[in-house]
Design a protein around this motif. Structure first.
Motif, mmCIF file in Angstrom:
data_model
loop_
_atom_site.group_PDB
_atom_site.id
_atom_site.type_symbol
_atom_site.label_atom_id
_atom_site.label_comp_id
_atom_site.label_asym_id
_atom_site.label_seq_id
_atom_site.Cartn_x
_atom_site.Cartn_y
_atom_site.Cartn_z
ATOM 1 N N TYR A 160 -20.886 180.482 15.963
ATOM 2 C CA TYR A 160 -20.698 181.906 15.816
ATOM 3 C C TYR A 160 -20.566 182.699 17.161
ATOM 4 C CZ TYR A 160 -21.354 186.962 14.610
ATOM 5 O OH TYR A 160 -21.391 188.157 14.413
ATOM 6 N N GLY A 161 -21.309 182.052 18.009
ATOM 7 C CA GLY A 161 -21.081 182.840 19.404
ATOM 8 C C GLY A 161 -19.848 182.431 20.100
ATOM 9 N N ALA A 162 -19.287 181.430 19.810
ATOM 10 C CA ALA A 162 -18.159 180.832 20.350
ATOM 11 C C ALA A 162 -17.106 181.712 19.491
ATOM 12 C CB ALA A 162 -17.790 179.331 20.284
ATOM 13 N N LEU A 163 -16.725 181.888 18.390
ATOM 14 C CA LEU A 163 -16.018 182.765 17.649
ATOM 15 C C LEU A 163 -16.136 184.197 17.855
ATOM 16 C CD1 LEU A 163 -16.423 181.184 13.909
ATOM 17 C CD2 LEU A 163 -14.490 180.587 15.541
ATOM 18 N N ALA A 164 -17.421 184.594 18.035
ATOM 19 C CA ALA A 164 -17.323 185.945 18.764
ATOM 20 C C ALA A 164 -16.790 186.363 19.843
ATOM 21 C CB ALA A 164 -18.939 186.425 18.617
ATOM 22 N N GLY A 165 -17.031 185.219 20.811
ATOM 23 C CA GLY A 165 -16.514 185.280 22.238
ATOM 24 C C GLY A 165 -14.931 185.526 22.346
ATOM 25 N N ALA A 166 -14.297 184.610 21.036
ATOM 26 C CA ALA A 166 -12.895 184.678 21.200
ATOM 27 C C ALA A 166 -12.326 186.084 20.467
ATOM 28 C CB ALA A 166 -12.319 183.257 20.446
ATOM 29 N N ALA A 167 -13.077 186.280 19.484
ATOM 30 C CA ALA A 167 -12.805 187.501 18.708
ATOM 31 C C ALA A 167 -12.735 188.698 19.391
ATOM 32 C CB ALA A 167 -13.592 187.875 17.426
ATOM 33 N N PHE A 168 -13.662 188.915 20.376
ATOM 34 C CA PHE A 168 -13.813 190.266 21.033
ATOM 35 C C PHE A 168 -13.463 190.377 22.401
ATOM 36 C CE2 PHE A 168 -17.063 190.164 17.639
ATOM 37 C CZ PHE A 168 -16.798 191.523 17.071
ATOM 38 N N MET A 169 -12.764 189.131 22.993
ATOM 39 C CA MET A 169 -12.144 189.183 24.216
ATOM 40 C C MET A 169 -10.720 189.731 24.176
ATOM 41 S SD MET A 169 -11.487 185.815 26.756
ATOM 42 C CE MET A 169 -10.652 186.132 28.336
ATOM 43 N N SER A 170 -10.516 190.965 24.816
ATOM 44 C CA SER A 170 -9.387 191.491 24.541
ATOM 45 C C SER A 170 -7.928 190.959 25.292
ATOM 46 C CB SER A 170 -9.346 192.943 25.111
ATOM 47 O OG SER A 170 -9.879 193.354 26.368
ATOM 48 N N GLU A 171 -8.512 190.274 26.313
ATOM 49 C CA GLU A 171 -7.361 189.461 27.363
ATOM 50 C C GLU A 171 -7.136 188.101 26.797
ATOM 51 O OE1 GLU A 171 -10.260 190.683 28.377
ATOM 52 O OE2 GLU A 171 -10.071 192.385 29.772
ATOM 53 N N LEU A 172 -7.676 187.555 25.653
ATOM 54 C CA LEU A 172 -7.592 186.336 25.181
ATOM 55 C C LEU A 172 -5.893 185.981 24.843
ATOM 56 C CD1 LEU A 172 -8.592 183.630 24.448
ATOM 57 C CD2 LEU A 172 -9.217 184.325 22.367
ATOM 58 N N VAL A 199 -14.845 189.862 9.891
ATOM 59 C CA VAL A 199 -15.435 188.727 9.282
ATOM 60 C C VAL A 199 -16.936 188.777 10.075
ATOM 61 C CG1 VAL A 199 -15.734 186.309 8.893
ATOM 62 C CG2 VAL A 199 -13.879 187.594 8.546
ATOM 63 N N LEU A 200 -17.080 188.709 11.546
ATOM 64 C CA LEU A 200 -18.049 188.331 12.021
ATOM 65 C C LEU A 200 -19.187 189.557 12.096
ATOM 66 C CD1 LEU A 200 -16.718 186.536 15.284
ATOM 67 C CD2 LEU A 200 -17.925 185.532 13.205
ATOM 68 N N THR A 201 -18.632 190.596 11.806
ATOM 69 C CA THR A 201 -19.489 192.149 11.744
ATOM 70 C C THR A 201 -19.670 192.153 10.494
ATOM 71 O OG1 THR A 201 -17.706 193.322 12.004
ATOM 72 C CG2 THR A 201 -18.650 192.759 14.071
ATOM 73 N N LEU A 202 -19.153 191.284 9.510
ATOM 74 C CA LEU A 202 -19.624 191.524 8.057
ATOM 75 C C LEU A 202 -18.787 192.981 7.739
ATOM 76 C CD1 LEU A 202 -23.168 190.584 7.777
ATOM 77 C CD2 LEU A 202 -21.487 189.077 7.544
ATOM 78 N N GLY A 203 -17.856 193.259 8.153
ATOM 79 C CA GLY A 203 -17.189 194.576 7.644
ATOM 80 C C GLY A 203 -17.722 195.770 8.350
ATOM 81 N N THR A 204 -18.664 195.712 9.117
ATOM 82 C CA THR A 204 -19.511 196.893 9.334
ATOM 83 C C THR A 204 -18.973 197.621 10.732
ATOM 84 O OG1 THR A 204 -21.211 195.601 10.684
ATOM 85 C CG2 THR A 204 -21.560 196.085 8.389
ATOM 86 N N GLY A 205 -18.147 196.805 11.407
ATOM 87 C CA GLY A 205 -17.803 197.278 12.822
ATOM 88 C C GLY A 205 -18.958 197.255 13.674
ATOM 89 N N PRO A 209 -25.016 192.432 13.656
ATOM 90 C CA PRO A 209 -24.862 191.054 13.237
ATOM 91 C C PRO A 209 -24.833 190.159 14.269
ATOM 92 C CG PRO A 209 -23.342 192.302 11.803
ATOM 93 C CD PRO A 209 -23.780 193.104 12.968
ATOM 94 N N ALA A 210 -24.320 190.214 15.572
ATOM 95 C CA ALA A 210 -23.922 189.258 16.443
ATOM 96 C C ALA A 210 -25.240 189.175 17.147
ATOM 97 C CB ALA A 210 -22.920 189.772 17.486
ATOM 98 N N TYR A 211 -25.737 190.500 17.506
ATOM 99 C CA TYR A 211 -27.250 190.329 18.171
ATOM 100 C C TYR A 211 -28.164 189.663 17.247
ATOM 101 C CZ TYR A 211 -25.031 193.448 21.472
ATOM 102 O OH TYR A 211 -24.214 194.150 22.558
ATOM 103 N N ALA A 212 -28.088 189.869 16.008
ATOM 104 C CA ALA A 212 -29.116 189.123 15.262
ATOM 105 C C ALA A 212 -28.977 187.633 15.329
ATOM 106 C CB ALA A 212 -28.958 189.591 13.730
ATOM 107 N N VAL A 213 -27.812 186.973 15.376
ATOM 108 C CA VAL A 213 -27.367 185.594 15.421
ATOM 109 C C VAL A 213 -27.719 185.319 16.720
ATOM 110 C CG1 VAL A 213 -25.620 183.922 15.470
ATOM 111 C CG2 VAL A 213 -25.395 185.825 13.690
ATOM 112 N N LEU A 214 -27.399 186.036 17.949
ATOM 113 C CA LEU A 214 -28.003 185.641 19.164
ATOM 114 C C LEU A 214 -29.502 185.464 19.300
ATOM 115 C CD1 LEU A 214 -27.663 185.636 22.190
ATOM 116 C CD2 LEU A 214 -27.514 187.688 22.451
ATOM 117 N N ALA A 215 -30.257 186.525 18.693
ATOM 118 C CA ALA A 215 -31.588 186.257 18.362
ATOM 119 C C ALA A 215 -32.222 184.905 17.907
ATOM 120 C CB ALA A 215 -32.278 187.529 17.845
ATOM 121 N N ALA A 216 -31.568 184.518 16.848
ATOM 122 C CA ALA A 216 -31.823 183.190 16.038
ATOM 123 C C ALA A 216 -31.484 182.264 16.890
ATOM 124 C CB ALA A 216 -30.884 183.168 14.804
#
Length: 247
Positions: A160-172, A199-205, A209-216
């Motif tokens: 999930y962290g890898a997907l979030a890194g790719a999804a939220f990197m504007s310069e990717l 998908v990663l933010t569960l549609g909330t924007g 959710p990302a910080y919850a996964v990070l905590a886990a």
């Protein structure tokens, strides 16, 4: 790479980065004051180009390279390179823009808005780097060889962290299109990132959710260091050898 050597190289890389981010600007100012080039228009340009344009970027990229290579060597030592190398690479790539920004503006290190905007991939990377420093490969206990629920939690949250890194990197998209010389790939990435973010933010924007996964992820790494976490592992090498000798 052993844990002690890995820690030494990581501290070396962090030290070089902090030197470039915090000290080189003062060194540039002091050099200009001592040389007296400020009295003549344009006389300080060679000094500025040498220190700010050449030396500072070289130190920053050297520090990032040391941190990246040391982490890969540590994973190779722990026999985790093929499984964790791609994930760590994504984290490093997604964290590079914020590292370059902090190096260019050292005052941003103390700004709450900047700290709150740190990429989630950078936080995943920091937690995993700290884990690689703490974990020891001596004896029969293998790194990340905890109970099955912990292993699955660590792996799923890391993906999930890898997907979030790719999804939220504007310069990717720009980086992929430039390095690989594939404009079509850049377009595909640019179109896919908004859907992946949804998908990663569960549609909330929201990044909650990302910080919850990070905590886990952090909790699972910490739990894997506890003695009881390895109680359900496979039998140790010594026990296996004794069983073979009895046969």
């Amino acid at each position: 790479m052993f844990a002690g050597r890995y820690l030494w190289w990581m501290l070396m890389g962090i030290g070089i980065f902090l030197f470039a981010a915090l000290s080189l600007d003062y060194i540039t100012w002091l050099t200009i004051q001592l040389s007296g080039c400020g009295e003549m228009a344009g006389a300080c340009q060679p000094t500025l180009r040498l220190i700010s344009g050449l030396l500072k970027p070289a130190c920053i990229w050297t520090a990032i390279g040391i941190l990246f290579v040391a982490t890969l060597l540590r994973l190779h030592r722990l026999s985790l390179l093929w499984s964790w190398g791609p994930v760590v690479t994504v984290w490093f790539v997604a964290s590079t823009p914020i590292l370059l920004f902090l190096a260019a503006d050292a005052a941003a290190l103390t700004q709450p808005a900047t700290l709150a905007a740190l990429p989630v991939a950078f936080l995943f990377l920091a937690a995993f780097v700290a884990y690689l420093t703490l974990v020891l490969e001596d004896g029969d206990t293998l790194p990340l060889a905890a109970s099955v629920p912990l292993r699955r939690t660590i792996r799923l949250t890391a993906v999930y962290g890898a997907l979030a890194g790719a999804a939220f990197m504007s310069e990717l998209s720009r980086i992929a299109g430039t390095l690989l010389d594939m404009p079509a790939l850049a377009v595909v990435i640019a179109l896919a990132q908004p859907y992946l973010q949804t998908v990663l933010t569960l549609g909330t924007g929201s990044m909650a959710p990302a910080y919850a996964v990070l905590a886990a992820f952090i909790a699972a790494l910490a739990a894997s260091l506890l003695p009881h976490a390895t109680a359900r592992q496979q039998p140790s090498r010594r026990a296996i050898m004794l069983r073979r000798s009895r046969r």
